[in-house]
Design a protein around this motif. Structure first.
Motif, short mmCIF file in Angstrom:
data_model
loop_
_atom_site.label_atom_id
_atom_site.label_comp_id
_atom_site.label_asym_id
_atom_site.label_seq_id
_atom_site.Cartn_x
_atom_site.Cartn_y
_atom_site.Cartn_z
N SER A 137 -37.60 -3.59 -31.26
CA SER A 137 -38.08 -2.24 -30.95
C SER A 137 -36.88 -1.32 -30.85
CB SER A 137 -38.87 -2.24 -29.64
OG SER A 137 -38.06 -2.65 -28.55
N PHE A 138 -37.12 -0.03 -31.09
CA PHE A 138 -36.08 0.99 -30.99
C PHE A 138 -36.57 2.12 -30.10
CE2 PHE A 138 -34.53 -1.12 -34.76
CZ PHE A 138 -33.15 -0.90 -34.74
N THR A 139 -35.63 2.73 -29.39
CA THR A 139 -35.89 3.90 -28.58
C THR A 139 -34.96 5.03 -28.99
OG1 THR A 139 -36.58 2.57 -26.68
CG2 THR A 139 -35.95 4.84 -26.24
N ALA A 140 -35.49 6.24 -29.14
CA ALA A 140 -34.65 7.38 -29.47
C ALA A 140 -33.94 7.84 -28.20
CB ALA A 140 -35.49 8.51 -30.04
N VAL A 141 -32.60 7.68 -28.17
CA VAL A 141 -31.83 8.06 -26.98
C VAL A 141 -31.31 9.49 -27.08
CG1 VAL A 141 -31.22 5.71 -26.36
CG2 VAL A 141 -29.77 6.96 -27.97
#
Length: 290
Positions: A137-141
């Motif tokens: 999974s990826f999160t936009a930081v």
């Protein structure tokens, strides 16, 4: 490959990933026939015991020689290899269509792996993405829907620097710094151009507090570009030091931000390299180092 200097991986924006085991004397394409070949950046997980893991990102926004002149060449996300780049799998968390703009993973500028913890960082269209689970999974930081071009670099100690353009007056513009990939501080110099486009970054391998930034700014400096050095919290504007020796090949030229790269010597933070475009027939018939 950090475990064997004779193993080299290279990617092309319309040619896929190629792998050599003999120092570049011969090459084998490892991108699968069903994998997208629009490779814009690749990176290895250099941690001990994890060196067989690689990532590549897809999609070139500004244009591609295999597409209509100046037209974008869409990607479909991030690919991962766990066998040293021999085979690749599209990460489902980033999967998208190449026939329409349906994801901010459609266009990507750079992928980097944090050498301290394996976090995967992606500089994509108006986004800096972070994954702490190998791409599951990826999160936009960092994100701004008005931005397009971005960049991300990571030092050997895990210090990160990211950049955003300001084409649409976006809120998250300029250069940012983070030690954990989650919390960011805007460190854009006060002397930065009032309007700027794509900005590429490079960290000095000998000091993660020394960073160089090259930005496209048509109304700035001698060449329409800005060039800055960040040294332990202080910035210096070195834009007017970029090559400006006159036509036809003496002026610094990035083809309006299409080809931009800056790199720092591995043992000398004061030796810096930039890439310039020769232009026209000269570019086709000449081999230069600038």
């Amino acid at each position: 490959d950090v475990t064997d200097e004779n193993i080299i991986l290279a990617g092309g924006v319309s040619g896929g990933v190629w792998r050599s085991t003999d120092g570049g004397s011969s090459w084998t394409k490892t991108t699968g026939s069903s994998d997208l070949h629009s490779v814009t950046s690749l990176a290895q997980d250099t941690r001990s015991g994890q060196e067989s893991t690689w990532y590549y990102v897809t999609g070139e926004l500004i244009g591609n020689s295999a597409s209509e002149g100046g037209a974008s060449y869409a990607g479909n996300g991030v690919y991962k290899s766990t066998d040293g780049g021999l085979n690749w799998t599209l990460l489902t968390s980033t999967s998208s269509s190449i026939t329409e703009f349906d994801s901010y993973f459609d266009y990507n500028w750079r992928v980097a792996v944090n050498p301290t913890n394996g976090d995967v960082m992606v500089a994509g269209y108006g986004r800096i993405w972070r994954s702490n689970n190998g791409g599951t999974s990826f999160t936009a930081v960092l994100s701004d829907n008005n931005a397009q071009t971005t960049d991300i670099v990571i030092s050997s100690t895990g210090v990160m620097y990211a950049s955003f353009d300001d084409y649409a007056g976006n809120a998250i513009q300029g250069i940012h710094r983070s030690t954990d990939g989650v919390n960011w501080t805007n460190i854009t110099p006060n002397s930065f151009p009032s309007s700027f486009g794509r900005t590429v970054l490079a960290i000095a391998p000998t000091d993660d507090n020394v960073v160089y930034a090259l930005t496209y700014a048509p109304s700035h400096g001698n060449t329409g570009h800005g060039f800055y050095k960040y040294d332990n919290g202080s910035w210096s504007d070195r834009s007017n030091n970029l090559p400006a020796y006159g036509d036809p090949v003496g002026d610094f030229n990035s083809q309006q931000e299409y080809n931009m790269m800056v790199a720092v010597h591995p043992t000398n933070e004061n030796t810096v390299f930039v890439v310039k475009w020769l232009g026209g027939e000269l570019a086709k018939n000449s081999l230069v180092s600038e």
